[in-house]
Design a protein around this motif. Structure first.
Motif, PDB file in Angstrom:
ATOM      1  N   GLY A 127       0.795  -1.016   0.344  1.00 15.63           N
ATOM      2  CA  GLY A 127      -0.098   0.103  -0.187  1.00 15.63           C
ATOM      3  C   GLY A 127       1.385   1.334   0.144  1.00 15.63           C
ATOM      4  N   VAL A 128       2.073   1.152   1.080  1.00 13.20           N
ATOM      5  CA  VAL A 128       3.051   2.186   0.614  1.00 13.20           C
ATOM      6  C   VAL A 128       3.655   2.251  -0.549  1.00 13.20           C
ATOM      7  N   ARG A 129       3.588   1.212  -1.070  1.00 19.28           N
ATOM      8  CA  ARG A 129       4.156   1.590  -2.376  1.00 19.28           C
ATOM      9  C   ARG A 129       4.139   1.702  -3.496  1.00 19.28           C
ATOM     10  N   CYS A 130       2.973   1.438  -3.421  1.00 21.79           N
ATOM     11  CA  CYS A 130       2.241   1.111  -5.099  1.00 21.79           C
ATOM     12  C   CYS A 130       1.736   2.605  -5.548  1.00 21.79           C
ATOM     13  N   PRO A 131       2.156   2.519  -6.988  1.00 21.15           N
ATOM     14  CA  PRO A 131       1.721   4.162  -7.677  1.00 21.15           C
ATOM     15  C   PRO A 131       0.092   4.728  -7.534  1.00 21.15           C
ATOM     16  N   PRO A 132      -0.375   5.593  -7.485  1.00 23.63           N
ATOM     17  CA  PRO A 132      -1.754   6.132  -7.963  1.00 23.63           C
ATOM     18  C   PRO A 132      -1.213   5.099  -9.322  1.00 23.63           C
TER      19      PRO A 132
ATOM     20  N   TYR B 178       7.447  -8.328  -6.586  1.00 23.10           N
ATOM     21  CA  TYR B 178       7.689  -9.162  -7.995  1.00 23.10           C
ATOM     22  C   TYR B 178       6.123  -8.469  -8.553  1.00 23.10           C
ATOM     23  N   GLN B 179       5.568  -8.521  -7.962  1.00 24.56           N
ATOM     24  CA  GLN B 179       4.058  -8.315  -7.755  1.00 24.56           C
ATOM     25  C   GLN B 179       3.721  -7.148  -7.822  1.00 24.56           C
ATOM     26  N   LEU B 180       4.385  -6.054  -7.409  1.00 20.99           N
ATOM     27  CA  LEU B 180       4.567  -4.725  -7.492  1.00 20.99           C
ATOM     28  C   LEU B 180       5.406  -4.145  -8.737  1.00 20.99           C
ATOM     29  N   MET B 181       6.406  -4.706  -8.660  1.00 21.26           N
ATOM     30  CA  MET B 181       7.185  -4.693  -9.740  1.00 21.26           C
ATOM     31  C   MET B 181       6.288  -4.433 -11.695  1.00 21.26           C
ATOM     32  N   ALA B 182       5.636  -5.984 -11.690  1.00 23.69           N
ATOM     33  CA  ALA B 182       4.480  -6.424 -12.681  1.00 23.69           C
ATOM     34  C   ALA B 182       3.238  -5.482 -12.812  1.00 23.69           C
ATOM     35  N   GLU B 183       3.014  -4.950 -11.940  1.00 23.21           N
ATOM     36  CA  GLU B 183       1.774  -3.831 -11.275  1.00 23.21           C
ATOM     37  C   GLU B 183       2.342  -2.834 -11.793  1.00 23.21           C
TER      38      GLU B 183
ATOM     39  N   THR C 130       4.385  -1.769 -14.016  1.00 26.32           N
ATOM     40  CA  THR C 130       4.616  -1.879 -15.555  1.00 26.32           C
ATOM     41  C   THR C 130       3.587  -2.205 -16.321  1.00 26.32           C
ATOM     42  N   ARG C 131       3.083  -2.757 -16.041  1.00 24.19           N
ATOM     43  CA  ARG C 131       0.986  -2.393 -16.046  1.00 24.19           C
ATOM     44  C   ARG C 131       0.630  -1.099 -16.341  1.00 24.19           C
ATOM     45  N   LEU C 132       1.204  -0.248 -15.172  1.00 24.03           N
ATOM     46  CA  LEU C 132       0.410   0.943 -15.274  1.00 24.03           C
ATOM     47  C   LEU C 132       1.529   1.470 -16.598  1.00 24.03           C
ATOM     48  N   ARG C 133       2.147   1.431 -16.333  1.00 16.65           N
ATOM     49  CA  ARG C 133       3.448   2.366 -17.372  1.00 16.65           C
ATOM     50  C   ARG C 133       2.681   1.789 -18.809  1.00 16.65           C
TER      51      ARG C 133
END
Length: 195
Positions: free
Chosen positions: A38-43, A81-86, A88-91
């Motif tokens: 939650g703290v690291r997840c981008p808008p 790794y799941q956060l990194m994938a998210e 990437t998806r947002l980008r």
């Protein structure tokens, strides 16, 4: 029994086939994973979805975990790794919108401009038709005066010489004729617009 040993005991039960024990694993790590993500997840990202995917991936690969090592660290690596994938998806979504949204907007704008242009051209043609009709209601002298000024582009002084009138009288006469034609066209346009 401390919390780490308790967590390892539940993980071993899951690895042994007791799938219900995974609920205890999730309960023991949920606040940690959800808080960290939650703290690291981008808008625009869904932190709960990322945390959920981390728990699902951990469950799918639970046999890869070596009991006795740090389960929370292993789980947090999966969450990272799941956060990194998210991210990437947002980008990718942002890149898609930056590439194609302006094109779609430009295309819609071009279509609207063309519709407006055709509408104005149609209105212009209608007004020209009304102007021709209104010109037909004028006497020959008035039409001749308008033709000299606007078709032949004669200076006011030359028109005044041809008609033995003053420049001021020609100006006033042209002004009254323009006003009369404008009102005639306005009335015809309004009448045409009525159902």
């Amino acid at each position: 029994m401390d919390a780490d040993a308790e967590l390892d005991r539940h993980v071993r039960r899951v690895q042994a086939g007791d799938l219900d024990a995974y609920a205890e694993v999730v309960r023991g790590c949920e606040r940690l994973v959800r808080g960290w993500v939650g703290v690291r997840c981008p808008p625009g990202g869904d932190a709960d979805e990322v945390a959920q995917k981390a728990f699902v991936e951990a469950f799918r690969h639970i046999d890869d975990y070596e009991p006795g090592t740090d389960f929370r660290a292993w789980l947090m690596t999966i969450a990272r790794y799941q956060l990194m994938a998210e991210c990437t998806r947002l980008r990718r979504v942002a890149d898609y919108h930056s590439r194609y949204a302006p094109l779609a907007l430009a295309d819609a704008l071009a279509r609207q401009v063309e519709r407006d242009r055709l509408e104005r051209a149609s209105e212009h043609e209608a007004k020209l038709g009304h102007l021709q009709t209104c010109l037909g209601t004028l006497d020959d002298g008035a039409r001749r005066l308008l033709a000299w000024r606007y078709r032949d582009e004669l200076p006011l002084e030359q028109i005044a010489d041809r008609t033995d009138r003053s420049v001021g009288a020609i100006k006033k006469n042209l002004h009254l004729l323009r006003k009369k034609l404008h009102e005639c066209v306005r009335l015809k346009t309004a009448a045409e617009a009525m159902p």
